[in-house]
Motif scaffolding. Structure first.
Motif, PDB file in Angstrom:
ATOM      1  N   THR A 183      -7.401 -27.650 -37.312  1.00  0.00           N
ATOM      2  CA  THR A 183      -7.710 -28.537 -36.199  1.00  0.00           C
ATOM      3  C   THR A 183      -9.039 -29.244 -36.449  1.00  0.00           C
ATOM      4  O   THR A 183      -9.143 -30.465 -36.290  1.00  0.00           O
ATOM      5  CB  THR A 183      -7.783 -27.753 -34.875  1.00  0.00           C
ATOM      6  N   ALA A 184     -10.042 -28.478 -36.841  1.00  0.00           N
ATOM      7  CA  ALA A 184     -11.366 -29.053 -37.112  1.00  0.00           C
ATOM      8  C   ALA A 184     -11.299 -30.098 -38.224  1.00  0.00           C
ATOM      9  O   ALA A 184     -12.035 -31.081 -38.194  1.00  0.00           O
ATOM     10  CB  ALA A 184     -12.353 -27.948 -37.468  1.00  0.00           C
ATOM     11  N   GLY A 185     -10.390 -29.904 -39.171  1.00  0.00           N
ATOM     12  CA  GLY A 185     -10.225 -30.860 -40.270  1.00  0.00           C
ATOM     13  C   GLY A 185      -9.379 -32.066 -39.916  1.00  0.00           C
ATOM     14  O   GLY A 185      -9.188 -32.962 -40.741  1.00  0.00           O
ATOM     15  N   GLY A 186      -8.853 -32.097 -38.702  1.00  0.00           N
ATOM     16  CA  GLY A 186      -8.067 -33.245 -38.251  1.00  0.00           C
ATOM     17  C   GLY A 186      -6.619 -33.236 -38.715  1.00  0.00           C
ATOM     18  O   GLY A 186      -5.934 -34.253 -38.596  1.00  0.00           O
ATOM     19  N   PHE A 187      -6.131 -32.099 -39.207  1.00  0.00           N
ATOM     20  CA  PHE A 187      -4.761 -32.027 -39.712  1.00  0.00           C
ATOM     21  C   PHE A 187      -3.739 -31.722 -38.628  1.00  0.00           C
ATOM     22  O   PHE A 187      -2.570 -32.059 -38.756  1.00  0.00           O
ATOM     23  CB  PHE A 187      -4.650 -30.969 -40.815  1.00  0.00           C
ATOM     24  N   ILE A 188      -4.163 -31.036 -37.576  1.00  0.00           N
ATOM     25  CA  ILE A 188      -3.242 -30.611 -36.522  1.00  0.00           C
ATOM     26  C   ILE A 188      -3.898 -30.822 -35.166  1.00  0.00           C
ATOM     27  O   ILE A 188      -5.119 -30.722 -35.040  1.00  0.00           O
ATOM     28  CB  ILE A 188      -2.828 -29.126 -36.728  1.00  0.00           C
ATOM     29  N   GLN A 189      -3.080 -31.170 -34.192  1.00  0.00           N
ATOM     30  CA  GLN A 189      -3.538 -31.281 -32.801  1.00  0.00           C
ATOM     31  C   GLN A 189      -2.626 -30.417 -31.950  1.00  0.00           C
ATOM     32  O   GLN A 189      -1.430 -30.276 -32.246  1.00  0.00           O
ATOM     33  CB  GLN A 189      -3.475 -32.724 -32.306  1.00  0.00           C
ATOM     34  N   TYR A 190      -3.180 -29.867 -30.886  1.00  0.00           N
ATOM     35  CA  TYR A 190      -2.428 -28.990 -30.000  1.00  0.00           C
ATOM     36  C   TYR A 190      -2.225 -29.611 -28.633  1.00  0.00           C
ATOM     37  O   TYR A 190      -3.157 -30.180 -28.062  1.00  0.00           O
ATOM     38  CB  TYR A 190      -3.147 -27.647 -29.836  1.00  0.00           C
ATOM     39  N   GLU A 191      -1.011 -29.486 -28.141  1.00  0.00           N
ATOM     40  CA  GLU A 191      -0.716 -29.786 -26.744  1.00  0.00           C
ATOM     41  C   GLU A 191      -0.781 -28.444 -26.030  1.00  0.00           C
ATOM     42  O   GLU A 191      -0.120 -27.484 -26.440  1.00  0.00           O
ATOM     43  CB  GLU A 191       0.683 -30.373 -26.612  1.00  0.00           C
ATOM     44  N   LEU A 192      -1.597 -28.354 -25.008  1.00  0.00           N
ATOM     45  CA  LEU A 192      -1.772 -27.102 -24.275  1.00  0.00           C
ATOM     46  C   LEU A 192      -1.052 -27.178 -22.937  1.00  0.00           C
ATOM     47  O   LEU A 192      -1.265 -28.113 -22.160  1.00  0.00           O
ATOM     48  CB  LEU A 192      -3.257 -26.817 -24.062  1.00  0.00           C
TER      49      LEU A 192
END
Length: 97
Positions: free
Chosen positions: A72-81
């Motif tokens: 996430t910090a590297g910008g590879f994945i985003q989360y929908e919460l």
């Protein structure tokens, strides 16, 4: 509270990047599991990504937890919460008695 965290890959990761990030991502995810913040986890079969069932104090805690993960910090994945709760309409069945 329970939160469903649905991770979507937003930036392709090269083999070289994967070799650098995953040795950090796996222990960080395992730590969240051992700290009982991640209760269950799955790999998505419809597209690349993961899903976590989280046990947290707040949606903010869930957000901070997944945002600290290396992918996430590297910008590879985003989360929908998605906050989850009891199936409240079932209470109407009890009131009808």
């Amino acid at each position: 509270m329970k939160v469903l965290a649905i991770g979507n890959i937003v930036k392709p990761i090269t083999d070289e990047q994967r070799a650098q990030v995953m040795p950090q991502e796996v222990p960080a995810t395992l730590k969240l599991y051992l700290d009982a913040r991640i209760e269950q986890f799955w790999f998505r079969t419809d597209k690349p990504g993961v899903v976590f069932l989280m046990n947290v104090d707040s949606i903010e805690q869930a957000k901070a937890s997944v945002e600290a993960l290396p992918l996430t910090a590297g910008g590879f994945i985003q989360y929908e919460l998605m906050p989850l709760g009891p199936l409240a309409p079932l209470g109407m069945l009890l009131q009808a008695r």
